[in-house]
Design an enzyme around this catalytic site. Structure first.
Site, short mmCIF file in Angstrom:
data_model
loop_
_atom_site.label_atom_id
_atom_site.label_comp_id
_atom_site.label_asym_id
_atom_site.label_seq_id
_atom_site.Cartn_x
_atom_site.Cartn_y
_atom_site.Cartn_z
CB CYS A 96 -0.64 -0.07 1.45
SG CYS A 96 -1.72 1.29 0.89
CD GLN A 314 -18.19 -10.82 13.52
OE1 GLN A 314 -16.35 -10.11 13.14
NE2 GLN A 314 -18.01 -11.76 14.77
CE1 TYR A 343 -19.22 -11.22 27.40
CE2 TYR A 343 -19.74 -13.78 27.73
CZ TYR A 343 -19.25 -12.60 27.85
OH TYR A 343 -18.84 -12.23 28.68
CB CYS A 439 -11.62 -10.41 20.09
SG CYS A 439 -12.00 -9.53 20.83
N1 SAH Z 1 -20.94 -13.22 18.48
C1 SAH Z 1 -21.05 -11.97 17.72
C2 SAH Z 1 -20.60 -11.31 18.70
C3 SAH Z 1 -19.68 -10.77 19.18
S1 SAH Z 1 -18.93 -9.35 19.90
C4 SAH Z 1 -21.14 -12.06 16.90
O1 SAH Z 1 -19.85 -12.78 16.54
O2 SAH Z 1 -21.36 -11.13 16.00
C5 SAH Z 1 -18.95 -9.09 21.58
C6 SAH Z 1 -20.20 -8.80 21.70
O3 SAH Z 1 -20.53 -8.56 23.76
C7 SAH Z 1 -21.26 -7.42 21.64
O4 SAH Z 1 -21.80 -7.38 21.22
C8 SAH Z 1 -20.76 -7.04 23.02
O5 SAH Z 1 -21.88 -6.07 22.97
C9 SAH Z 1 -21.43 -7.56 23.60
N2 SAH Z 1 -21.24 -7.77 25.37
C10 SAH Z 1 -20.38 -6.68 25.82
N3 SAH Z 1 -20.20 -7.03 27.19
C11 SAH Z 1 -21.41 -8.12 27.62
C12 SAH Z 1 -21.81 -8.32 28.66
N4 SAH Z 1 -21.26 -8.70 30.26
N5 SAH Z 1 -23.09 -9.53 28.73
C13 SAH Z 1 -23.55 -9.65 27.38
N6 SAH Z 1 -23.38 -8.90 26.14
C14 SAH Z 1 -21.75 -7.99 26.51
#
Ligand code: SAH
Length: 484
Positions: A96, A314, A343, A439
């Protein structure tokens, strides 16, 4: 420490280091030869000089570099890369042209194969050092850490472009913030962005220029157009354009919309988000549909998702499928299991697992995400899923108290990992299998240690490269109960 640094700063005309730093094996502003032994969290080289650690951006593992010390703490320092004395065979010229200015990617100077090798090593190091876990290869019956699943073509993988708009010499520009500043540099092409997204952003900028739409000025708070966001469904080719503006109405708004419609044949949705606040937060609270649908669609595997202007989705759909297939594989479903997806976001993993499960319970803290999850369940005619809004560490203990059990628990927490209360509850619920999607290798390793001590065995770990050329690494770990 702060105090001492402060006093040395007060005398910053002289080069004398403060007394706390005088006995260190390196001195500020001096030059040294450093051996690079690893990659740091931001992709910088981790160097050693006389046993002392220097973080040196741009240096690669295996290299010897000449460096000048530009910052010093008691335990480590920061070096500027002056010259690569011995070059790593993995070093390449970053493809890049704006790599150094932008900062969006951190590893383009490392071959893709080299990136994958180093990302695996970061996961292995975390498991061993933080989790005190045995990894196969270094011990006989340890955890199998697979090679990182990389992309065949690790370019143009992003489905979303999010471009700040500004003004240079009276002209509208849009691109990225120069590293460490709020100066916007105009950009026509980003190598990790889907080429249609780049093309549409350029078209929108050109139309806005022609119509004299005023770019927003962060300092004065004047002007209109703040951000242009373009999303594309990789499988459907649907395109959404989101214009973030300061006010609902502005000169030539209708003209702007009709010219975007003409210029972008695949566009399915043009939305406006209004953000009047003096802030660099991208979105305001209010979103309108200016033309077309309020959502576009895309598929992960055979699950269909509706993507709205604000919903989280994503950004690398190709690798997301790899990630979720790995999670599905580790979940070992036969069609009858009760699964908890903690989550769950907009329910992507829940819906991906639902066809092979008895029932899936998803939980997520953001209410709008759960609304999307329910809508997506409906869209796919999936009725064996239910979703709850709340903190995983509160909702799942409540489920347990209410007598809900799970055969499989999937977690996909943010960078800080799972709360201890959640891990305790998971252990107490005694599911057959746990699938941990992470992550952040450091918090993954910390949490795996707790689960191991609670009676689970980490069987295998699959890192997946969701963000080629950046330092990020996503990992799926499969665990089973030791006594089953
Ligand atoms: N599994 C999903 C998102 C993962 S990202 C995917 O693959 O697309 C992590 C997620 O956890 C986010 O959406 C965030 O809002 C949520 N999150 C953060 N802290 C949390 C908590 N204490 N309890 C429940 N969800 C939470």
């Amino acid at each position: 420490m702060n105090k001492r640094t402060g006093s040395s700063k007060a005398r910053s005309g002289k080069k004398t280091p403060s007394s706390a730093l005088i006995d260190l094996p390196v001195q500020k502003n001096e030059e040294y030869i450093a051996d690079i032994v690893g990659l740091g969290y931001d992709g910088e080289g981790v160097g050693r000089v006389n046993g002392f650690t220097l973080f040196i951006p741009g240096a690669l593992p295996g290299e010897q570099v000449r460096t000048k010390v530009i910052g010093l703490k008691k335990q480590f320092g920061f070096g500027k890369l002056l010259e690569v004395v011995e070059t790593s065979p993995d070093r390449i010229a970053a493809p890049c042209p704006i790599y150094n200015q932008c900062g969006g990617c951190q590893l383009q100077h490392l071959s893709y194969e080299g990136q994958l090798r180093h990302k695996r090593q970061i996961v292995v190091d975390a498991l061993e050092r933080i989790g005190k876990l045995n990894v196969a290869g270094s011990s006989e019956d340890g955890i199998v850490v697979h090679p990182v699943s990389g992309m065949d073509n690790p370019w143009q993988y992003r489905n979303k472009a999010q471009v700040p708009i500004g003004e240079i010499d009276g002209g509208l520009v849009g691109g990225f913030y120069a590293q460490g500043s709020h100066r916007i540099i105009d950009m026509e092409a980003c190598l990790i962005q889907h080429e249609d997204n780049d093309r549409v952003v350029s078209q929108v900028k050109a139309i806005a220029r022609r119509l004299g739409i005023k770019p927003y000025n962060e300092e004065t708070g004047h002007g209109e157009l703040r951000h242009v966001i373009v999303k594309i469904g990789f499988r459907t080719s649907d395109i959404m354009v989101v214009l973030v503006t300061r006010q609902a109405n502005f000169a030539n708004k209708e003209q702007l919309v009709s010219e975007i419609r003409e210029a972008v044949p695949g566009v399915k949705s043009i939305c406006q988000n209004i953000n009047a606040k003096l802030t660099n937060v991208i979105f305001g609270d209010h979103t309108d549909v200016l033309w077309g649908s309020d959502v576009i669609y895309d598929f992960i595997g055979d699950v269909k998702f509706a993507i709205s202007a604000r919903s989280f989705y994503q950004v690398n759909p190709v690798q997301t499928e790899v990630l979720y297939r790995t999670a599905l594989n580790y979940a070992g479903l036969t069609g009858s299991e009760t699964v908890i997806d903690a989550y769950c976001g907009i329910g992507t993993i829940s819906l991906f697992l639902a066809r092979q499960a008895g029932h899936v319970h998803g939980v997520e803290i953001v209410a709008e995400a759960i609304a999307d999850a329910r809508r997506n369940a409906e869209l796919n005619d999936l009725h064996n899923v239910s979703f709850a809004v709340g903190k995983a560490e509160e909702v799942i203990p409540a489920w347990r108290a209410a007598g809900i059990t799970a055969d499989v628990i999937v977690v996909d927490p943010p960078r800080k990992g799972c709360e201890p209360e959640l891990l305790e509850t998971m252990i107490a619920m005694r599911p057959e299998r746990i699938v941990y999607v992470s992550c952040n290798p450091a918090t993954l390793a910390r949490d795996l240690r707790i689960l191991e001590d609670g009676g689970y065995r980490t069987v295998e770990v699959q890192p997946v490269d969701m963000f080629p050329h950046t330092v990020h690494i996503e990992t799926v770990a499969g665990l089973c109960r030791k006594d089953s």
